[in-house]
Design an enzyme around this catalytic site. Sequence first.
Site, PDB file in Angstrom:
ATOM      1  N   GLY A 186     -48.572   4.967  15.892  1.00 63.75           N
ATOM      2  CA  GLY A 186     -49.132   5.069  17.228  1.00 63.75           C
ATOM      3  C   GLY A 186     -50.464   4.378  17.410  1.00 63.75           C
ATOM      4  CE1 TYR A 187     -56.610   3.100  14.851  1.00 66.92           C
ATOM      5  CE2 TYR A 187     -56.101   0.802  15.318  1.00 66.92           C
ATOM      6  CZ  TYR A 187     -57.027   1.807  15.087  1.00 66.92           C
ATOM      7  OH  TYR A 187     -58.367   1.512  15.110  1.00 66.92           O
ATOM      8  CB  SER A 188     -50.754  -1.194  17.728  1.00 68.21           C
ATOM      9  OG  SER A 188     -51.304  -1.770  16.553  1.00 68.21           O
TER      10      SER A 188
END
Length: 339
Positions: A186-188
């Site tokens: 989920g970071y990007s």
Amino acid sequence: MSPQNLSLSDSLHIAILASILSLIIYWIIRDRYRVRNLNGKHVFITGCDTGLGNSLAKWLDKKGFCVIAACATEKGSQELRSCSSLSLRTVNLNLADSNSIARAVVFVTEQTAGKGLFGLVSNAEGTAPVGPTDWLRIEDFHSVLDVSLLGLIEITLKLLPLLRKAEGRVVNLINAKGLMAFVGGGYSLSKWGMEAFSDTLRIEMQHFGVKVSIVEHGFFKTEEGNSDVIEKHLFRLWNRLTPEIRDSYGEKYLVEYIKAQRSSVKRLCDYNISNVIKCMEHALIAKYPRTRYRAGWDAKFFWLFLSYAPSCLSDMLLHITFPAPAESRRPVHGVLINV
């Protein structure tokens, strides 16, 4: 050459150059205007336990702002108060918990005492299980998005009335590596979502005098410790994989993946944290803040270049950096074909 001998084409070129030079001078002068009477203005900052949020809270406190610092732990709150002025206030905040957000909003409302909120700086990031997408579960995405994106949106929406009252500023701090999706998780997604939310908010809030800026920063010394967290998450993800998926990647892949993560952070790390602090300060105190700031050499050149580069080029660079699974069917030069 006398003015009479100048051709129409030459005159046009001179006029264009003069116009460009005038615009540059105008932009430089305009960029230097500052907001007056900063003392007593309230700024709310999230993610102040450590790192950039902590440094910014101390910096703005020395500048005379009334800083309200949100910390995830009581230990972080106590340590920050111990090295700041008496005007700095702290509040515990869990961006994944709507009740915690509501309590923080009540606290900020009480502290501002009808004056409104001059600045909101969103800095907190969710825990980061990053790795190959087929190693992840939906809860791994929630652990990041609930804090870094949905939590940021929720607290911004609830503080908008205070920001509109003070004709204040919203500054969203985004890691520039979010401009390029190169790892699963989920970071990007959260970074791209923050970019979209910030742009929409900026356009809409212009009608009410609220200014919105994005600070895209690279790797800094304060973030080197994140490598240990990422490594811990990778081992956890690896240990819960099915034997089939684990065999398809191979243990050598895990070792080389961790090594690639660590080496990339060390190569790109900037030790001058003041670069990003100055960008956030300008976004808060400039009369005409910029839409976007880029702090750190990797944010200005490496990540920005990759985000605009042809996919074949960025893919090739990432394939060189990260290992291939044991059962990879990718041809040696396949990346050069997928243009």
